[in-house]
Structures are given as C-alpha cells and as structure tokens.
Design an enzyme around this catalytic site. Sequence first.
Site, PDB file in Angstrom:
ATOM      1  N   LYS A  44       8.007  15.003 -15.332  1.00  0.00           N
ATOM      2  CA  LYS A  44       7.027  15.306 -14.279  1.00  0.00           C
ATOM      3  C   LYS A  44       5.648  15.606 -14.873  1.00  0.00           C
ATOM      4  CE  LYS A  44       5.123  16.755 -10.372  1.00  0.00           C
ATOM      5  NZ  LYS A  44       4.702  15.758  -9.346  1.00  0.00           N
ATOM      6  N   CYS A 131      -3.658  11.747  -9.732  1.00  0.00           N
ATOM      7  CA  CYS A 131      -2.958  12.587  -8.744  1.00  0.00           C
ATOM      8  C   CYS A 131      -3.801  12.709  -7.482  1.00  0.00           C
ATOM      9  CB  CYS A 131      -2.675  13.979  -9.278  1.00  0.00           C
ATOM     10  SG  CYS A 131      -1.940  14.986  -7.975  1.00  0.00           S
TER      11      CYS A 131
HETATM   12  O1  RRO Z   1       2.574  16.135  -7.460  1.00  0.00           O
HETATM   13  C1  RRO Z   1       2.052  15.321  -6.670  1.00  0.00           C
HETATM   14  O2  RRO Z   1       1.681  15.623  -5.525  1.00  0.00           O
HETATM   15  C2  RRO Z   1       1.807  13.924  -7.052  1.00  0.00           C
HETATM   16  C3  RRO Z   1       1.242  13.543  -8.246  1.00  0.00           C
HETATM   17 BR1  RRO Z   1       0.816  14.746  -9.612  1.00  0.00          BR
HETATM   18  C4  RRO Z   1       0.951  12.173  -8.477  1.00  0.00           C
HETATM   19  O3  RRO Z   1       0.422  11.756  -9.510  1.00  0.00           O
HETATM   20  N1  RRO Z   1       1.266  11.292  -7.498  1.00  0.00           N
HETATM   21  C5  RRO Z   1       1.835  11.665  -6.338  1.00  0.00           C
HETATM   22  O4  RRO Z   1       2.098  10.830  -5.466  1.00  0.00           O
HETATM   23  N2  RRO Z   1       2.110  13.006  -6.123  1.00  0.00           N
END
Ligand code: RRO
Length: 313
Positions: A44, A131
């Site tokens: 993650k 993100c």
């Molecule tokens: O954690 C998120 O909300 C998230 C991330 Br870091 C990302 O790079 N892409 C996404 O769809 N959700």
Amino acid sequence: MSLQVSLLNNTFANPFMNAAGVMCSTTDDLVAMTESASGSLVSKSCTPAPREGNPSPRYKDLPLGSINSMGLPNKGFDYYLAYALSQHHYGAKPLFLSMSGFSAEENAAMCERLAAVATEKGVILELNLSCPNVPGKPQVAYDFDAMRRYLTAVSAVYPHPFGVKMPPYFDIAHFDMAAAVLNEFPKVKFVTCINSVGNGLVIDVESETVVIKPKQGFGGLGGRYVLPTALANVNAFYRRCPEKLIFGCGGVYSGEDAFLHVLAGASMVQVGTALHEEGAGIFARLCSELQQIMGKKGYKTLDEFRGKVKTLE
Ligand code: RRO
C-alpha cells in the site's frame, strides 16, 4: 508456453500483481498476495507516519467497477520497510513498495532509508504521483513542475532504478508533456498507467444519495469504467518512453483484458477492482485465461506481442 517476465534484474513467473491499494495494507494482506499465484506484489502507498484515512464508507464495488476515496490509509513507511526486510527473497516473488509522501522532501527522506533495503532485499520502489483522494491535495502528476521537483528530489538521493504510478491523462498534449518530464529522469525505469480516474461521482437512484462518504461522494473510478483509458495511457507512454517499461493497470478482469494491456505495451499487469471483488484466487484464473488466448493465437511468450497493437493504416 510461458508467461514469464524478466525485468529490473528479476524474473517473474507471470506478469500479474495487485494494484497498489488492494490487498496490501497489512502483513496478512501481503502474505495472502505472496501465497497467491501472482507473479509479484506491491505494498500500500505509504506516508512517513501511519494514517487512518478518510471516513467510511470509502470504497464501493459497482457492476461496472469501483469508486474509492480511501484517503491514503496506511501503517506508515516503517511498517512496510520492516515487512520488506523480513522477507526471504530466495525463490520468493519480487516485492514492490509503493510510496506517496506529501512533499518532495518527505519522499526523499523515505527513499534515503529505503535505499539500503533495496540493495539488501531487492525491493523495488513505485513512487505514487497520482493519489486523487486527499482533500485539498491536488495530484502531483497533474502539475508538471511539481512532478519534476518530486522526481529531482528522489533521483538525487535514491541510487536504484524505480517506477512511477501515473494518473490517467485525456489529452495528447498532456501525454507529450508528462512523457517529456519522465524522460528527463533515467532512473525512472518503469511507468505504471493508470491510477484511478479521479473524482467521479456515483449516485444511487433509489436513495438519491452518493455511495461513499468522503468529499461529498467524489472518488476515483476503477474497473470496467476505465479499461479503454488505461489502454490508451499504457500505449501513449509505451510510444513516448522507449527507454522505459510500462506497467498496465486498469480494468483487468480476465485474461483477455490482460492480453490487451500487453498488446498496448504493458510488461507487468496490475489488478485492482477485480482483485478486491474476487480475492487472491483471481491470479490463477488470469494466468490460465491468458495462456489459453496465447495458445489459440500461437504465441509462446509475451515478448512476441507486447506493444504490437495494430492501427488502421
Ligand atoms: O488511498 C487512496 O485513497 C488512494 C490512493 Br493513495 C491512490 O493512489 N489511488 C486511489 O484510487 N486511492
């Protein structure tokens, strides 16, 4: 016939891995990925300190895909670094570590500490520039000057090859500009296309209500909604970054979807929404479906058709 992929001094049994964010937040998740039939796995996206992320509900599976606004919940860089250190890589599958610091300096500081573990354990960095879900924080890769600053800071302190996770672009001029920035950085050896299509809005007709809580229901789209956008981005960067590898991500539910990603130019193929829906058993199915298509077409390796999508004249 073989699904084997060799890149970045590693050999992978097949091109499949999770998309960062799905089945990779905890040690249990990472072990499940390790025990699956995937060729690899990525942890993650992490920040220097642990984060709870946005309020729930923050992920919704939908008939045509998913919407999420997780808000970067993660156990913090130290947790994933310790996991990478704990892994025995003899005969094990290679591990990617996704990083998503909130500034160039945060990323550089994490990279300084990752460098030794990359040397010792072979873990490979995927730097998330895309993100879409942290309130008040625009995506880095939609600001080309910010993107150049982040890549300059990481390249200055990190001695290993690494990759970047890119958002989708929707304009040829933006493909040109993003690729030109990436091509300034020789340590960027792979480009993962795409992160979720940012800031969609899904509304339930019966309740007349949005389906996730954060950001008034706005969130990143994945799954069937995004396959053509993903293929376009894979192929756009494949054509513009001849010195780099492209990792495909977006809309992969079947061996046929993966075949299309490889035709567009993908080396590894990441699975997000469909993995969330189906669980780690999906990787054995994807491998057998991809082999079946290759068999029918007479291909023995992925190299024979990677990037070979045909155009009309
Ligand atoms: O954690 C998120 O909300 C998230 C991330 Br870091 C990302 O790079 N892409 C996404 O769809 N959700």
